[in-house]
Design a protein around this motif. Structure first.
Motif, PDB file in Angstrom:
ATOM      1  N   ARG A 171       0.819  -1.207   0.039  1.00 54.11           N
ATOM      2  CA  ARG A 171       0.027   0.021   0.018  1.00 54.11           C
ATOM      3  C   ARG A 171       0.699   1.176  -0.090  1.00 54.11           C
ATOM      4  O   ARG A 171       0.819   2.312  -0.814  1.00 54.11           O
ATOM      5  N   THR A 207       2.165   1.669  -3.406  1.00 55.95           N
ATOM      6  CA  THR A 207       1.198   2.137  -4.130  1.00 55.95           C
ATOM      7  C   THR A 207       1.036   3.717  -4.056  1.00 55.95           C
ATOM      8  O   THR A 207       0.839   4.605  -4.793  1.00 55.95           O
ATOM      9  N   ALA A 208       1.103   4.249  -2.770  1.00 57.02           N
ATOM     10  CA  ALA A 208       0.882   5.529  -2.393  1.00 57.02           C
ATOM     11  C   ALA A 208       1.890   6.622  -2.887  1.00 57.02           C
ATOM     12  O   ALA A 208       1.765   7.529  -3.395  1.00 57.02           O
ATOM     13  N   LEU A 225      -4.884  13.708  -1.602  1.00 56.73           N
ATOM     14  CA  LEU A 225      -4.903  12.134  -2.036  1.00 56.73           C
ATOM     15  C   LEU A 225      -4.295  11.594  -0.637  1.00 56.73           C
ATOM     16  O   LEU A 225      -4.935  10.532  -0.452  1.00 56.73           O
ATOM     17  N   VAL A 226      -3.206  12.267  -0.159  1.00 53.50           N
ATOM     18  CA  VAL A 226      -2.675  11.592   0.951  1.00 53.50           C
ATOM     19  C   VAL A 226      -3.509  11.623   2.096  1.00 53.50           C
ATOM     20  O   VAL A 226      -3.756  10.428   2.865  1.00 53.50           O
ATOM     21  N   MET A 278      -6.082   8.312   1.574  1.00 55.82           N
ATOM     22  CA  MET A 278      -5.130   7.114   1.788  1.00 55.82           C
ATOM     23  C   MET A 278      -5.368   6.288   3.053  1.00 55.82           C
ATOM     24  O   MET A 278      -5.105   5.025   3.094  1.00 55.82           O
ATOM     25  N   THR A 293      -6.399   4.118   6.366  1.00 51.90           N
ATOM     26  CA  THR A 293      -7.425   2.879   6.433  1.00 51.90           C
ATOM     27  C   THR A 293      -7.560   2.589   7.985  1.00 51.90           C
ATOM     28  O   THR A 293      -7.003   3.414   8.777  1.00 51.90           O
TER      29      THR A 293
END
Length: 498
Positions: free
Chosen positions: A51, A54-55, A70-71, A74, A76
C-alpha cells in the motif's frame, strides 16, 4: 445415572480421555495460534508495504495541487499517511507522532501542509490511552532505529526507511518524494484473540462428543462380556449351571471367556466323576454286606452273632447314607425364587406336628433365589441336630445387605471350641456311643454345609452361655445379576446349538 458416572467403565474412560483431550487441544491451539498470528503479522506487513509503494507511485503521478488531498484519503482502519517537509529525525519522536495519528479519526489525517501551524488535527483523540500505548510500545522496543528499505515501483526503486512501532503489530515507513517532501506511513493492526472464539469451542464440543461416543462403544464392548463372565462366575459359585457363555469381545476378554468355559466343563466332569465313583462304591458295598448278613446267621454263639449284626447294620446305614448323599449331589436342581421364611416355617410346623419342641420367630416375607429342595434338607438337618442334642430349637430368619441368615438356637451342652470345625467332617460324631439312635451317623452337618456352600454361603457354629447357635448364611443375590446370568446363558446356548 449416578451409578453410570460413578462406576461405569464408559464414564471412567470418558473422564480419563477428556482432560487429556483438553490438554492436547489446548497445546495444539496455542501452538497453532502462535504460528497463525506470526503469519498474519507478516501478511499484514507485506500488505502495508504494498500500500505504501502504491501511495508513493500515486503521489509521484499526481499534480502537487492534489497531493495533499490524495494523502488525506489514503488512510485505512489500520494505517495512516501524511506528508512532511522534514525527514524522520528522532525515531522515538516519530513513533509518538505516528501513534497519535493512528488514534485519530480517518478523515482528520492530512499532511502538515493542511495545517499551516504544523500541528495535525487532534480533535477526538484519547490522549490518556494514546500516551500509555505509545509509552508501552516505546518501552517494549529496545534500541529502536530506522533501517534502510527499498520500495519498488515498477522499474524504479525508491529508497525508504522503516521502524517498528511496537514489538509485534506496528511499523512505520518514510520515503522522500521527488519534490523533497517526505511521505510518512504508519501501520498498526492489533492481534485478534481467536483462541477461544466460537469455532474453537465448537471444535472442542464436537471432538468431545465424538470421543465420548467412541468411549461408550469401546467400554460397552469390553464391559458386556465382562458382566456376562462375572455373572456366570457368581452363579457357578452358587452351584448353578450356566451353560456356554459367549466367547466374544477383545482378545484378552475372549480368551478369559474360553478359559472360564473350559474350567466350568472340567469342574462339571470332576464332580460327575466323583459322584459316580462314590455311588459305585456305595452300591458295590451292598453285595458283601448282604453276604456278611447271611453268613452271620450261621454263627452259633448268640452274643457274637448279635455283635456282628449290629456292625453290619451300622455299615448298612453308612452305605445307605453315602448313596443318598451322592444321589443328591448328582441331581441338577434348578434355582428359583422362593419365600425362604415360609420354607423354614413349614419345616418347623412339620416337626412341631410330630411333637418336637420347635419355636419359629416370624420376620415377614424374605424372597431368595435358591435350590429349595436342597436348602430344605440342610435346614431340616440343622434343626433336627438342635432337637437331638439340645431338646428344643428356636428358629428365625433375617435379611440384610450382607445376605440371609437362618439362625437356630438350642439349649444343649454345646460343642468344644476345638471341635467346631471337625464336626463338619463326614461321619464325625462327638457322641461316643456310636449308637445311630442317639448320635446319628455324622453326616447331617456335612450335608448342610455342602448345600450352604453350593449356594455361596456357609454354616457357622457359636457357643452360647446355654446352648449352641447355628447360622446358615446365604449371600445376597442381586436381581439384576440373576437376569444377566439367564440372558447370557440362553444366548450362549442358542449360539452353541446353532
Amino acid at each position: 445415572m449416578n451409578w453410570f458416572w460413578a462406576k461405569s467403565l464408559a464414564a471412567q474412560i470418558i473422564w480419563f480421555m477428556l482432560p487429556v483431550l483438553l490438554i492436547a487441544q489446548s497445546v495444539g491451539f496455542v501452538a497453532t495460534a502462535d504460528e497463525r498470528a506470526k503469519e498474519l503479522r507478516e501478511i499484514a506487513l507485506d500488505e502495508f508495504v504494498v500500500r505504501t509503494t502504491t501511495a508513493v507511485l500515486a503521489i509521484e503521478t499526481t499534480p502537487s495541487t492534489y497531493q495533499d488531498g490524495l494523502v488525506g484519503v489514503m488512510g485505512t482502519n489500520y494505517s495512516r499517511f501524511w506528508l512532511s517537509l522534514e525527514g524522520p529525525g528522532d525515531v522515538n519522536a516519530w513513533r509518538r507522532d505516528a501513534w497519535r495519528r493512528l488514534h485519530q479519526p480517518l478523515l482528520r489525517n492530512g499532511s502538515e501542509d493542511t495545517n499551516p501551524g504544523g500541528e495535525a488535527d487532534t480533535e477526538g483523540a484519547d490522549w490518556g490511552v494514546l500516551n500509555n500505548r505509545a509509552l508501552k510500545s516505546i518501552n517494549r522496543v529496545e534500541n529502536a532505529r530506522w533501517e534502510p528499505f527499498e520500495l519498488k515501483t515498477g522499474e524504479q526503486v525508491t529508497q525508504a526507511q522503516i521502524a517498528y512501532l511496537d514489538d509485534n503489530c506496528g511499523a512505520g515507513l518514510v520515503a522522500q518524494m521527488p519534490d523533497g517532501r517526505w511521505l510518512n506511513a504508519a501501520f498498526f493492526k492489533p492481534p485478534k484473540a481467536f483462541l477461544w472464539k466460537s469455532p474453537t469451542i465448537v471444535t472442542l464440543v464436537i471432538t468431545t462428543i465424538v470421543l465420548s461416543g467412541l468411549a461408550i462403544v469401546v467400554a460397552r464392548r469390553i464391559a458386556l462380556p465382562m458382566r456376562r463372565l462375572t455373572s456366570a462366575a457368581e452363579s457357578l459359585g452358587r452351584g448353578e449351571r450356566n451353560g456356554h457363555i459367549p466367547e466374544e469381545g477383545p482378545d484378552d476378554i475372549r480368551r478369559t471367556a474360553v478359559a472360564f468355559n473350559q474350567m466350568q466343563e472340567r469342574l462339571s466332569r470332576f464332580l460327575a466323576d466323583r459322584t459316580a465313583m462314590l455311588a459305585a462304591i456305595g452300591h458295590d458295598l451292598r453285595t458283601p454286606i448282604t453276604t456278611m448278613r447271611l453268613r452271620s446267621e450261621f454263627v452259633a454263639d448268640a452274643e457274637t452273632k448279635s455283635r456282628l449284626l449290629e456292625t453290619i447294620e451300622e455299615m448298612q446305614t453308612i452305605t445307605e447314607a453315602t448313596l443318598e448323599l451322592t444321589q443328591e449331589q448328582s441331581i441338577d436342581e434348578p434355582t428359583r425364587p422362593v419365600d425362604i421364611a415360609a420354607l423354614v416355617e413349614s419345616i418347623c410346623e412339620d416337626l412341631a406336628d410330630l411333637g418336637r419342641d420347635v419355636h419359629y420367630i416370624d420376620n415377614g416375607i424374605i424372597s431368595y433365589r435358591c435350590k429349595p429342595d436342597s436348602l430344605r434338607r440342610a435346614i431340616r438337618n440343622l434343626i433336627e441336630n438342635a432337637l437331638r442334642y439340645g431338646k428344643q430349637a428356636r428358629v428365625s430368619v433375617s435379611s440384610s445387605e450382607a445376605g440371609v441368615n437362618i439362625q437356630i438356637d438350642d439349649s444343649g451342652p454345646g460343642i468344644p471350641d476345638s471341635e467346631i470345625e471337625r464336626v463338619f467332617l463326614p461321619f464325625v460324631r462327638l457322641e461316643e456311643s456310636r449308637n445311630a439312635n442317639t448320635g446319628g451317623i455324622g453326616l447331617g452337618l456335612a450335608i448342610a454345609r455342602n448345600i450352604a456352600r453350593a449356594h455361596g454361603g456357609d454354616v457357622l457354629l457359636k457357643n452360647l452361655s446355654e446352648g449352641l447357635r447355628v447360622i446358615l448364611h446365604l449371600p445376597p443375590i442381586p436381581d439384576e445379576l440373576t437376569q444377566r446370568v439367564a440372558t447370557a446363558t440362553a444366548w450362549g446356548n442358542s449360539r452353541k446349538s446353532a
